[in-house]
Design a protein around this motif. Structure first.
Motif, PDB file in Angstrom:
ATOM      1  N   SER A 146       0.834  -1.206   0.000  1.00 40.41           N
ATOM      2  CA  SER A 146       0.000   0.000   0.000  1.00 40.41           C
ATOM      3  C   SER A 146       0.868   1.255   0.000  1.00 40.41           C
ATOM      4  CB  SER A 146      -0.933   0.009   1.213  1.00 40.41           C
ATOM      5  OG  SER A 146      -1.862  -1.048   1.137  1.00 40.41           O
ATOM      6  N   LEU A 147       1.924   1.251   0.817  1.00 41.57           N
ATOM      7  CA  LEU A 147       2.836   2.388   0.847  1.00 41.57           C
ATOM      8  C   LEU A 147       3.485   2.616  -0.515  1.00 41.57           C
ATOM      9  CD1 LEU A 147       4.567   1.891   4.320  1.00 41.57           C
ATOM     10  CD2 LEU A 147       3.226   3.883   3.615  1.00 41.57           C
ATOM     11  N   ILE A 148       3.859   1.530  -1.181  1.00 38.08           N
ATOM     12  CA  ILE A 148       4.483   1.665  -2.503  1.00 38.08           C
ATOM     13  C   ILE A 148       3.483   2.263  -3.496  1.00 38.08           C
ATOM     14  CG2 ILE A 148       5.475   0.405  -4.453  1.00 38.08           C
ATOM     15  CD1 ILE A 148       6.599  -1.593  -2.365  1.00 38.08           C
ATOM     16  N   ALA A 149       2.291   1.690  -3.545  1.00 38.78           N
ATOM     17  CA  ALA A 149       1.280   2.186  -4.488  1.00 38.78           C
ATOM     18  C   ALA A 149       0.947   3.650  -4.222  1.00 38.78           C
ATOM     19  CB  ALA A 149       0.022   1.327  -4.400  1.00 38.78           C
ATOM     20  N   GLU A 150       0.801   4.009  -2.948  1.00 41.32           N
ATOM     21  CA  GLU A 150       0.447   5.382  -2.610  1.00 41.32           C
ATOM     22  C   GLU A 150       1.558   6.367  -2.970  1.00 41.32           C
ATOM     23  OE1 GLU A 150      -0.363   5.031   1.522  1.00 41.32           O
ATOM     24  OE2 GLU A 150      -2.179   3.814   1.215  1.00 41.32           O
ATOM     25  N   ASN A 151       2.808   6.009  -2.653  1.00 37.58           N
ATOM     26  CA  ASN A 151       3.919   6.925  -2.915  1.00 37.58           C
ATOM     27  C   ASN A 151       4.232   7.044  -4.398  1.00 37.58           C
ATOM     28  OD1 ASN A 151       5.463   8.090  -0.405  1.00 37.58           O
ATOM     29  ND2 ASN A 151       4.770   6.044   0.202  1.00 37.58           N
ATOM     30  N   VAL A 152       4.138   5.932  -5.126  1.00 40.87           N
ATOM     31  CA  VAL A 152       4.360   6.006  -6.568  1.00 40.87           C
ATOM     32  C   VAL A 152       3.303   6.897  -7.214  1.00 40.87           C
ATOM     33  CG1 VAL A 152       4.295   4.678  -8.719  1.00 40.87           C
ATOM     34  CG2 VAL A 152       5.572   3.796  -6.756  1.00 40.87           C
ATOM     35  N   THR A 153       2.058   6.730  -6.800  1.00 41.56           N
ATOM     36  CA  THR A 153       0.973   7.550  -7.354  1.00 41.56           C
ATOM     37  C   THR A 153       1.154   9.020  -6.989  1.00 41.56           C
ATOM     38  OG1 THR A 153      -0.557   5.681  -7.228  1.00 41.56           O
ATOM     39  CG2 THR A 153      -1.520   7.883  -7.408  1.00 41.56           C
ATOM     40  N   ARG A 154       1.448   9.279  -5.723  1.00 40.68           N
ATOM     41  CA  ARG A 154       1.591  10.663  -5.251  1.00 40.68           C
ATOM     42  C   ARG A 154       2.754  11.377  -5.940  1.00 40.68           C
ATOM     43  NH1 ARG A 154       5.029  12.899  -1.616  1.00 40.68           N
ATOM     44  NH2 ARG A 154       5.800  10.850  -0.949  1.00 40.68           N
ATOM     45  N   ILE A 560       5.074  -7.118  -6.518  1.00 38.22           N
ATOM     46  CA  ILE A 560       4.770  -6.111  -7.535  1.00 38.22           C
ATOM     47  C   ILE A 560       3.366  -6.348  -8.093  1.00 38.22           C
ATOM     48  CG2 ILE A 560       5.438  -5.138  -9.774  1.00 38.22           C
ATOM     49  CD1 ILE A 560       8.329  -5.873  -9.114  1.00 38.22           C
ATOM     50  N   SER A 561       2.951  -7.609  -8.166  1.00 38.37           N
ATOM     51  CA  SER A 561       1.581  -7.916  -8.600  1.00 38.37           C
ATOM     52  C   SER A 561       0.563  -7.294  -7.653  1.00 38.37           C
ATOM     53  CB  SER A 561       1.375  -9.432  -8.685  1.00 38.37           C
ATOM     54  OG  SER A 561       2.228 -10.009  -9.646  1.00 38.37           O
ATOM     55  N   ASP A 562       0.856  -7.330  -6.355  1.00 36.17           N
ATOM     56  CA  ASP A 562      -0.041  -6.698  -5.380  1.00 36.17           C
ATOM     57  C   ASP A 562      -0.078  -5.186  -5.570  1.00 36.17           C
ATOM     58  OD1 ASP A 562      -0.513  -9.190  -4.377  1.00 36.17           O
ATOM     59  OD2 ASP A 562       0.595  -8.909  -2.504  1.00 36.17           O
ATOM     60  N   VAL A 563       1.082  -4.592  -5.838  1.00 35.23           N
ATOM     61  CA  VAL A 563       1.124  -3.142  -6.095  1.00 35.23           C
ATOM     62  C   VAL A 563       0.316  -2.814  -7.346  1.00 35.23           C
ATOM     63  CG1 VAL A 563       2.609  -1.184  -6.651  1.00 35.23           C
ATOM     64  CG2 VAL A 563       3.360  -2.861  -4.949  1.00 35.23           C
ATOM     65  N   ALA A 564       0.483  -3.644  -8.380  1.00 36.37           N
ATOM     66  CA  ALA A 564      -0.269  -3.428  -9.626  1.00 36.37           C
ATOM     67  C   ALA A 564      -1.770  -3.473  -9.373  1.00 36.37           C
ATOM     68  CB  ALA A 564       0.133  -4.479 -10.655  1.00 36.37           C
ATOM     69  N   GLU A 565      -2.203  -4.391  -8.505  1.00 35.16           N
ATOM     70  CA  GLU A 565      -3.629  -4.482  -8.180  1.00 35.16           C
ATOM     71  C   GLU A 565      -4.099  -3.200  -7.498  1.00 35.16           C
ATOM     72  OE1 GLU A 565      -6.710  -7.690  -6.204  1.00 35.16           O
ATOM     73  OE2 GLU A 565      -4.633  -7.662  -5.501  1.00 35.16           O
ATOM     74  N   LYS A 566      -3.310  -2.676  -6.581  1.00 35.42           N
ATOM     75  CA  LYS A 566      -3.699  -1.472  -5.859  1.00 35.42           C
ATOM     76  C   LYS A 566      -3.633  -0.227  -6.750  1.00 35.42           C
ATOM     77  CE  LYS A 566      -2.621  -3.419  -1.374  1.00 35.42           C
ATOM     78  NZ  LYS A 566      -1.753  -3.502  -0.192  1.00 35.42           N
ATOM     79  N   MET A 567      -2.897  -0.332  -7.855  1.00 37.93           N
ATOM     80  CA  MET A 567      -2.845   0.772  -8.814  1.00 37.93           C
ATOM     81  C   MET A 567      -3.822   0.552  -9.969  1.00 37.93           C
ATOM     82  SD  MET A 567       1.258   1.644  -8.924  1.00 37.93           S
ATOM     83  CE  MET A 567       1.021   3.137  -9.894  1.00 37.93           C
ATOM     84  N   GLY A 568      -4.598  -0.542  -9.914  1.00 36.25           N
ATOM     85  CA  GLY A 568      -5.661  -0.783 -10.874  1.00 36.25           C
ATOM     86  C   GLY A 568      -5.227  -1.371 -12.206  1.00 36.25           C
TER      87      GLY A 568
END
Length: 798
Positions: A146-154, A560-568
């Motif tokens: 979640s932290l990775i997805a949020e920070n990459v997006t932000r 990374i698959s989990d991050v991809a899911e959280k990034m849609g």
């Protein structure tokens, strides 16, 4: 039989199996580890399976490492009750002479200890102290992703896709399916990232060799050297570095009477094993030795006149391109027509410290032995003058006619032109068109406006953003393998610059201590992959997941698959495949690619055969260009071998002359800085680790300890005795380790094996023997590449 008796019985066997005692000791060791101090109890796991070593026999699985090691050796993992209890290697009888696969060296045989070491990372962790302190607390995988997805997006929304950067990841470049590759795919699906070019290993020589031949790959298959009477290994150390199956062929050639001459400032293990003659010289002076060799060859009429007349541009005034003034040819340079200095052996002796008669003997022997192979390693091209040195060897090959002929070698980069490899996944197109040299990344963090096309930026005129996030997946480049470690560490400590750093690795490496998130990766024994050779080998091996990862370790692809899911974008990222299914898909897809090879296996077939050998007829580089130059000209502007390059001449840069020759190097032996720092420092790739991978393996630390090599003359002048603790220092840093006083290194030079982990004390003094506290970030003039090996230092007794 009790565990105690089992341990006693097996203590002297190769690869002692893991026992409960080992796990108890490993768990106890965790309590003292600073980054686990806050969660010591949570890290003690008493449920690990223990193999009953007396019941049924182990299952033996043929696999291979996918670390960045040139061997891709045959690894036999002995698995019992889900634990690798032993590692062996290919039996002597199982050797295909047409395409031999390496037996495991000491590195390969040490992988079990590396996999089961108590210090391995076990859980995802978040930084709780300052960057670089190494203080972390355990978190869940859900929080980490979640932290990775949020920070990459932000950060992407704030700074753009070019603020996203993946650094060098040499630990898994031996496989076709790496976390680094799949992270690039995720980035490409969500806007792109800032890519880098240039190989730290070989980039300078790969860039410059085409200015002679039009292409970078100049090597022949090693089976063409079987009857070569003379091989000169110039800064080439395959016994320790491991270049595919080079050593198999070289040992056969040695046994059949081939003479080996090794040119190297250090009497390497390769010199010890192969050399009939060792010729030491000062680092950065290679071109002076080459120049003097060519002077002897041409003044004694030992050059191949017919070959030069037909195939070579730039030898004398009659073989020059149009528009170039007089006295720019090789002959004019060697005879001193322009500068008044004849490049005699006596001239070169003062620069290189190689005796004049030795230079004459080397030149005559190379020119008069037909054919001869001058094979240059990648160490000499990692100097600030490395591009000139790499191209200088091609001049020697050209004027002696050792190009395009069986048993000869065209020198230069040396990649084998007929090598095949199995391709990895399609990661899509990167929307970011800018590219930086890997040597630019610190500039791009500090102030991206300073990265200009003149400094190596390509694709755009300027960068839109500083680097704001860094992913280091199976790499230790950020704060260890990168030059000028102290400067890199200081840069990364400032959280206002790079705002988010993720490191995925097996151990808490020096680079990992500068992460905001540290993730516990799997070893090659715990995931699926395909091992591609590099160097001279031409085969691939199945790298099977032979055991389940312990604790909460996960492969990069999984998280990374989990991050991809959280990034849609999970469906587009995974394409519905698990890790094993990706490997199966890639093997089967590559089978379509190699339709002309009916024996190329499907994945199901590979599960049985474990390997595929690309067996081809012997390959001689440039054979067609020499046999039929009318229909197969060299892919240069003139269609010939260009020892004088009009393209380089038009650049008008003294540091990249059109005719490669000696130019005194910054921080070389003629630099005025020698008054303060009189010793040159070199590094080498040692036999007990690949770059910095396996540094943490205690078995391999026993193989060869980190120490500074120094000649007895230099040691005596400084009151240093063998085993004394010494300080090696310059304006960039200090490292303190024991001295090895040895005649295996030339006076005026000290040496440190590359890849030791940086271990600074409170005063910033390194106690790990990391050479990169001393190296500079200075870039080479043509490739904008690294010059790690051009270093001046002083040494004192600590």
């Amino acid at each position: 039989m009790s565990i105690k008796k089992q341990e006693k019985r097996l203590a002297n066997q190769e690869g002692m199996p893991l026992t409960r005692r080992h796990f108890v000791q490993a768990s106890a060791a965790l309590v003292s580890m600073p980054f686990f101090a806050q969660n010591a109890q949570a890290n003690l796991d008493k449920s690990l399976p223990i193999a009953n070593i007396d019941e049924k026999p182990a299952t033996v699985v043929a696999t291979c490492s996918t670390f960045d090691c040139g061997g891709k050796c045959d690894i036999r993992a002995h698995v019992k009750e889900g634990i690798v209890t032993r590692i062996t290697t290919r039996p002597d009888a199982d050797l295909d002479e047409q395409m031999p696969i390496m037996r495991a060296c000491v590195r390969g045989r040490g992988y079990r200890k590396f996999t089961y070491h108590a210090d391995r990372l076990k859980y995802p962790m978040k930084r709780v102290g300052k960057r670089g302190e190494g203080k972390f607390e355990r978190i869940s995988w859900d929080e980490a992703t979640s932290l990775i997805a949020e920070n990459v997006t932000r950060l992407t929304q704030q700074h753009g896709a070019a603020s996203r950067f993946l650094t060098v990841n040499t630990a898994v470049t031996g496989g076709i399916f790496s976390g680094d590759t799949m992270m690039k795919k995720l980035f490409n699906l969500t806007g792109g990232y800032l890519p880098y070019y240039h190989s730290v290993s070989l980039g300078n020589t790969a860039k410059v060799t085409p200015y002679t031949y039009g292409v970078s790959k100049t090597g022949s298959s090693l089976d063409t050297l079987a009857d070569t009477p003379l091989v000169i290994l110039w800064g080439h150390n395959p016994n320790e570095t491991i270049f595919g199956h080079t050593n198999h062929y070289f040992q056969k050639m040695k046994n059949n009477g081939t003479k080996f001459i090794v040119v190297d400032p250090r009497y390497s293990d390769t010199a010890q094993s192969l050399a009939d003659q060792w010729i030491p010289l000062l680092p950065t002076t290679d071109n002076a030795l080459m120049d003097a060799m060519m002077y002897v060859i041409v003044t004694e009429n030992l050059h191949d006149k017919a070959f030069i007349d037909k195939y070579v541009l730039g030898f004398d005034e009659d073989h020059m391109p149009e528009g170039v003034p007089a006295n720019e040819s090789l002959m004019a340079y060697l005879l001193g027509k322009k500068d008044g200095i004849a490049k005699t052996p006596e001239w070169a002796t003062k620069i290189t410290r190689v005796p004049a008669n030795t230079i004459r003997q080397l030149a005559r022997e190379y020119a008069m032995t037909k054919p001869a192979a001058l094979i240059q390693g990648w160490g000499p091209q990692r100097h600030i003058c490395g591009e000139r040195t790499a191209r200088g060897s091609t001049l020697l090959a050209a004027i002696t006619g050792n190009v395009g002929k069986k048993g000869a070698w065209a020198a230069g980069y040396g990649g084998i032109g007929n090598r095949q490899s199995i391709r990895g996944p399609n990661i899509g197109k990167n929307p970011v068109t800018a590219q930086i040299s890997i040597m630019n990344w610190m500039q791009a963090v500090e102030d991206a406006s300073k990265v200009t096309p003149e400094d190596g930026l390509i694709g755009v005129d300027k960068l839109d953003s500083n680097i704001k996030m860094i992913f280091s997946l199976a790499g230790n480049y950020l704060v260890n393998q990168n030059p000028d470690v102290n400067a890199a560490a200081k840069l990364l400590e400032d959280e206002s610059k790079v705002e988010f750093i993720v490191v995925s690795d097996l151990y808490m490496s020096p680079s990992a201590k500068y992460a905001d998130l540290v993730l516990p990766e799997t070893s090659f024994l715990e995931r699926w992959n395909i091992g591609n050779t590099w160097g001279t080998g031409n085969y691939f091996l199945l790298s099977e997941k032979v055991v389940e990862p312990a604790f909460e370790r996960r492969s990069d692809y999984e998280w990374i698959s989990d991050v991809a899911e959280k990034m849609g974008v999970k469906e587009a990222f995974t394409e519905g495949r698990t890790e094993k299914e990706w490997i199966a898909y890639l093997v089967n897809t590559n089978k379509e690619r190699f339709k002309d090879r009916p024996d190329f296996p499907t994945f199901d077939e590979l599960l049985k055969t474990r390997r595929y050998l690309f067996k081809d007829a012997p390959f001689v580089a440039f054979e067609e260009n020499i046999r039929d130059p009318e229909n197969h000209p060299f892919p240069t502007p003139s269609g010939k071998i260009e020892i004088f390059s009009k393209r380089l001449y038009d650049m008008n840069n003294v540091d990249i002359p059109a005719l490669s020759h000696y130019v005194p190097a910054i921080e070389g032996p003629e630099d005025k800085l020698t008054e303060k720092y009189p010793l040159q420092m070199l590094t080498w790739k040692g036999k007990n680790r690949a770059n910095s991978t396996q540094y943490a393996n205690p078995w391999l630390q026993e193989v060869q300890r980190q120490e500074m090599w120094i000649n007895p003359i230099d040691a005596q002048n400084r009151g240093i005795k063998n085993g004394d603790m010494v300080r090696i220092y310059n304006d960039r840093g200090i490292t303190q380790i024991p001295a090895l006083v040895t005649e295996r290194i030339i006076p005026g030079v000290v040496g440190l094996q590359a890849g030791a982990w940086w271990s600074p004390d409170k005063d910033g003094v390194d106690h790990g023997g990391c050479p990169n506290v001393l190296t500079s970030t200075r870039m080479t003039p043509l490739a904008h590449g690294n010059s790690h090996l051009t270093v001046l230092v002083e040494v004192t007794k600590a």
